[in-house]
Design a protein around this motif. Structure first.
Motif, PDB file in Angstrom:
ATOM      1  N   ILE A 185       4.061 -14.579  33.171  1.00 22.90           N
ATOM      2  CA  ILE A 185       4.786 -13.305  33.104  1.00 22.90           C
ATOM      3  C   ILE A 185       4.932 -12.864  31.654  1.00 22.90           C
ATOM      4  CG2 ILE A 185       7.030 -12.221  33.507  1.00 22.90           C
ATOM      5  CD1 ILE A 185       7.261 -13.936  36.056  1.00 22.90           C
ATOM      6  N   ALA A 186       5.226 -13.811  30.777  1.00 21.12           N
ATOM      7  CA  ALA A 186       5.386 -13.495  29.355  1.00 21.12           C
ATOM      8  C   ALA A 186       4.103 -12.928  28.764  1.00 21.12           C
ATOM      9  CB  ALA A 186       5.820 -14.742  28.584  1.00 21.12           C
ATOM     10  N   THR A 187       2.958 -13.377  29.252  1.00 24.04           N
ATOM     11  CA  THR A 187       1.685 -12.840  28.781  1.00 24.04           C
ATOM     12  C   THR A 187       1.566 -11.361  29.121  1.00 24.04           C
ATOM     13  OG1 THR A 187       0.601 -14.998  28.995  1.00 24.04           O
ATOM     14  CG2 THR A 187      -0.829 -13.072  28.949  1.00 24.04           C
ATOM     15  N   ASP A 188       1.968 -10.988  30.325  1.00 25.60           N
ATOM     16  CA  ASP A 188       1.997  -9.567  30.708  1.00 25.60           C
ATOM     17  C   ASP A 188       2.889  -8.777  29.759  1.00 25.60           C
ATOM     18  OD1 ASP A 188       0.345  -9.959  32.864  1.00 25.60           O
ATOM     19  OD2 ASP A 188       1.826  -9.450  34.391  1.00 25.60           O
ATOM     20  N   GLU A 189       4.083  -9.303  29.528  1.00 29.51           N
ATOM     21  CA  GLU A 189       5.050  -8.589  28.700  1.00 29.51           C
ATOM     22  C   GLU A 189       4.520  -8.391  27.279  1.00 29.51           C
ATOM     23  OE1 GLU A 189       7.281  -7.244  30.235  1.00 29.51           O
ATOM     24  OE2 GLU A 189       8.310  -8.518  31.660  1.00 29.51           O
ATOM     25  N   ASN A 190       3.780  -9.366  26.792  1.00 25.21           N
ATOM     26  CA  ASN A 190       3.237  -9.239  25.448  1.00 25.21           C
ATOM     27  C   ASN A 190       2.197  -8.115  25.381  1.00 25.21           C
ATOM     28  OD1 ASN A 190       3.315 -10.531  22.718  1.00 25.21           O
ATOM     29  ND2 ASN A 190       1.109 -10.668  23.093  1.00 25.21           N
ATOM     30  N   LEU A 191       1.356  -8.020  26.387  1.00 21.71           N
ATOM     31  CA  LEU A 191       0.375  -6.933  26.426  1.00 21.71           C
ATOM     32  C   LEU A 191       1.059  -5.575  26.520  1.00 21.71           C
ATOM     33  CD1 LEU A 191      -2.452  -8.349  28.742  1.00 21.71           C
ATOM     34  CD2 LEU A 191      -2.590  -7.887  26.288  1.00 21.71           C
ATOM     35  N   HIS A 192       2.157  -5.509  27.288  1.00 23.06           N
ATOM     36  CA  HIS A 192       2.907  -4.254  27.376  1.00 23.06           C
ATOM     37  C   HIS A 192       3.497  -3.892  26.018  1.00 23.06           C
ATOM     38  CE1 HIS A 192       3.625  -5.229  31.922  1.00 23.06           C
ATOM     39  NE2 HIS A 192       2.387  -4.866  31.656  1.00 23.06           N
ATOM     40  N   MET A 193       4.025  -4.899  25.336  1.00 28.91           N
ATOM     41  CA  MET A 193       4.591  -4.654  24.008  1.00 28.91           C
ATOM     42  C   MET A 193       3.533  -4.108  23.062  1.00 28.91           C
ATOM     43  SD  MET A 193       4.495  -6.028  20.698  1.00 28.91           S
ATOM     44  CE  MET A 193       4.052  -7.751  20.908  1.00 28.91           C
ATOM     45  N   VAL A 194       2.357  -4.689  23.078  1.00 29.95           N
ATOM     46  CA  VAL A 194       1.287  -4.254  22.183  1.00 29.95           C
ATOM     47  C   VAL A 194       0.920  -2.802  22.454  1.00 29.95           C
ATOM     48  CG1 VAL A 194      -1.137  -4.577  21.572  1.00 29.95           C
ATOM     49  CG2 VAL A 194       0.363  -6.570  21.805  1.00 29.95           C
ATOM     50  N   PHE A 195       0.874  -2.406  23.719  1.00 28.31           N
ATOM     51  CA  PHE A 195       0.567  -1.012  24.058  1.00 28.31           C
ATOM     52  C   PHE A 195       1.582  -0.079  23.398  1.00 28.31           C
ATOM     53  CE2 PHE A 195       1.179   2.824  26.496  1.00 28.31           C
ATOM     54  CZ  PHE A 195      -0.116   3.251  26.773  1.00 28.31           C
ATOM     55  N   TYR A 196       2.856  -0.335  23.629  1.00 31.28           N
ATOM     56  CA  TYR A 196       3.887   0.552  23.080  1.00 31.28           C
ATOM     57  C   TYR A 196       3.953   0.467  21.554  1.00 31.28           C
ATOM     58  CZ  TYR A 196       5.528   1.265  27.867  1.00 31.28           C
ATOM     59  OH  TYR A 196       5.614   1.605  29.192  1.00 31.28           O
ATOM     60  N   ARG A 197       3.755  -0.717  21.021  1.00 29.17           N
ATOM     61  CA  ARG A 197       3.762  -0.878  19.563  1.00 29.17           C
ATOM     62  C   ARG A 197       2.650  -0.048  18.932  1.00 29.17           C
ATOM     63  NH1 ARG A 197       2.131  -6.642  17.520  1.00 29.17           N
ATOM     64  NH2 ARG A 197       0.082  -5.683  17.853  1.00 29.17           N
ATOM     65  N   ASN A 198       1.486  -0.026  19.580  1.00 27.46           N
ATOM     66  CA  ASN A 198       0.369   0.774  19.075  1.00 27.46           C
ATOM     67  C   ASN A 198       0.659   2.266  19.177  1.00 27.46           C
ATOM     68  OD1 ASN A 198      -0.954  -1.606  18.576  1.00 27.46           O
ATOM     69  ND2 ASN A 198      -2.452  -1.394  20.216  1.00 27.46           N
ATOM     70  N   MET A 199       1.387   2.665  20.221  1.00 27.15           N
ATOM     71  CA  MET A 199       1.776   4.071  20.334  1.00 27.15           C
ATOM     72  C   MET A 199       2.671   4.474  19.163  1.00 27.15           C
ATOM     73  SD  MET A 199       0.354   5.287  22.988  1.00 27.15           S
ATOM     74  CE  MET A 199      -0.942   4.134  22.550  1.00 27.15           C
ATOM     75  N   MET A 200       3.613   3.595  18.844  1.00 26.71           N
ATOM     76  CA  MET A 200       4.550   3.913  17.774  1.00 26.71           C
ATOM     77  C   MET A 200       3.856   3.881  16.419  1.00 26.71           C
ATOM     78  SD  MET A 200       7.670   4.812  18.059  1.00 26.71           S
ATOM     79  CE  MET A 200       8.448   5.722  16.725  1.00 26.71           C
ATOM     80  N   ALA A 201       2.891   2.999  16.249  1.00 24.56           N
ATOM     81  CA  ALA A 201       2.134   2.959  15.000  1.00 24.56           C
ATOM     82  C   ALA A 201       1.396   4.278  14.789  1.00 24.56           C
ATOM     83  CB  ALA A 201       1.143   1.793  15.019  1.00 24.56           C
ATOM     84  N   ALA A 202       0.836   4.806  15.861  1.00 21.46           N
ATOM     85  CA  ALA A 202       0.144   6.093  15.777  1.00 21.46           C
ATOM     86  C   ALA A 202       1.132   7.216  15.492  1.00 21.46           C
ATOM     87  CB  ALA A 202      -0.617   6.360  17.074  1.00 21.46           C
ATOM     88  N   ALA A 203       2.324   7.131  16.088  1.00 20.74           N
ATOM     89  CA  ALA A 203       3.349   8.151  15.843  1.00 20.74           C
ATOM     90  C   ALA A 203       3.764   8.159  14.375  1.00 20.74           C
ATOM     91  CB  ALA A 203       4.559   7.899  16.742  1.00 20.74           C
ATOM     92  N   PHE A 204       3.825   6.970  13.747  1.00 22.40           N
ATOM     93  CA  PHE A 204       4.148   6.902  12.320  1.00 22.40           C
ATOM     94  C   PHE A 204       3.105   7.651  11.489  1.00 22.40           C
ATOM     95  CE2 PHE A 204       7.292   3.426  12.806  1.00 22.40           C
ATOM     96  CZ  PHE A 204       8.188   3.797  11.810  1.00 22.40           C
ATOM     97  N   ASP A 205       1.857   7.552  11.898  1.00 19.30           N
ATOM     98  CA  ASP A 205       0.805   8.231  11.154  1.00 19.30           C
ATOM     99  C   ASP A 205       0.836   9.744  11.364  1.00 19.30           C
ATOM    100  OD1 ASP A 205      -0.099   5.830  10.142  1.00 19.30           O
ATOM    101  OD2 ASP A 205      -1.596   5.544  11.718  1.00 19.30           O
ATOM    102  N   ILE A 206       1.329  10.163  12.538  1.00 20.28           N
ATOM    103  CA  ILE A 206       1.390  11.593  12.856  1.00 20.28           C
ATOM    104  C   ILE A 206       2.601  12.256  12.200  1.00 20.28           C
ATOM    105  CG2 ILE A 206       1.682  13.269  14.731  1.00 20.28           C
ATOM    106  CD1 ILE A 206       0.179  11.201  16.533  1.00 20.28           C
TER     107      ILE A 206
END
Length: 310
Positions: A185-206
């Motif tokens: 289950i923790a592996t799933d949660e980590n992949l979900h975190m990476v998705f949202y973290r990448n969204m926020m990283a892109a938002a910082f650039d925008i």
């Protein structure tokens, strides 16, 4: 939910990033089945079908493991509320809609698997568990008036916090089967975190200032979604005292690594509003670090006193 024209503009620019990270997620996510992780041979009927109802001595879990498992499961149970939270902010069309559906389906497995494990192994009282589920889901979860960017910032931290909690709960059970399930289950949660973290990283650039303000607000006001759960404060203290999830872990393994990934304290593209938010964040983190240190020191003194009595 509030959303300014600037927020809306950022969401529009994020759309191709969502599509890219959805494809990335689907390429990395491995298929798994909850039933494979459940020791069905340990199960037996309850009194309603002529068997025996639950009794405390049936459980092999100690009080801390029970508290952690129940808290983790009930947190997963409120999935309908979480789905509503993100669907109303990001919509059900395009890549966002596909992501939301996929995320919801993956999250649903977690609750299914945890409940099956606890009922089959008689780890906790199933009657109390069901009553707690009914109460908690009836209350639901409402994150308040978060903007879309604040919601992305929040789940970036929350998904990682859940991963840490699940992983440490598995170890705390003392059961290799539960440990393996919670690691999955923790592996799933980590992949979900990476998705949202990448969204926020892109938002910082925008829009660096808007992103920085959202991150600061969510770090300073962070609260796990289970805060309205019955016995949450008591269970959280048990969990913290056992080192499953505490302020030290929150600071070191959740907040700090995500902020580093966004290079929050290395950015040179912030305007006055962003700089002000970053300064507020730095002050807060200094206080959180000190608070975490005091908690760990207090816990160690308590453990030393307990060991001396033994």
């Amino acid at each position: 939910m509030s959303s300014t024209p600037a927020q809306s503009a950022v969401l529009v620019e994020l759309e191709p990033v969502v599509a890219e990270n959805l494809d990335r997620h689907l390429s990395l996510a491995k298929e798994w089945h909850p039933h494979d992780y459940i020791p069905w041979s340990q199960g037996r009927d309850f009194a309603f079908l002529g068997g025996e109802d639950w009794a405390p001595e049936h459980s092999r879990l100690d009080e801390t493991a029970k508290a952690a498992m129940i808290t983790n499961l009930l947190t997963e149970d409120n999935l309908p509320s979480y789905h509503r939270e993100i669907a109303t902010r990001f919509g059900r069309d395009g890549a966002w809609g596909t992501w939301i559906g996929r995320w919801t389906a993956e999250e649903n497995r977690h609750g299914v698997a945890l409940r099956d494990y606890l009922v089959v192994t008689r780890g906790v009282d199933p009657v109390e568990l069901e009553r707690a589920r009914m109460d908690y889901m009836t209350i639901g979860y409402d994150s308040g008036d978060k903007t879309p960017l604040e919601a992305i910032a929040y789940v970036s931290f929350q998904e990682l916090a859940t991963r840490v909690s699940h992983r440490n709960t598995g170890r705390a059970t003392g059961d290799p089967i539960a440990d393996r399930l919670l690691a999955r289950i923790a592996t799933d949660e980590n992949l979900h975190m990476v998705f949202y973290r990448n969204m926020m990283a892109a938002a910082f650039d925008i829009d660096p200032d808007l992103a920085m303000q959202a991150v600061t607000k969510e770090v300073v006001g962070f609260e796990m979604p289970g805060a309205t759960m019955a016995n949450f404060r008591r269970n959280s203290m048990l969990i913290a005292k056992a080192g499953i999830y505490d302020l030290r872990l929150h600071h070191d393994e959740v907040v700090s690594p995500v902020l580093r990934a966004w290079k929050v304290f290395d950015r040179t593209d912030l305007g006055p509003a962003g700089e002000k938010a970053r300064e507020e964040l730095a002050v807060f983190l200094e206080g959180l670090d000190a608070q975490a240190t005091r908690f760990v020191e207090s816990r160690e003194r308590a453990r030393a006193r307990a060991a001396a009595k033994d």
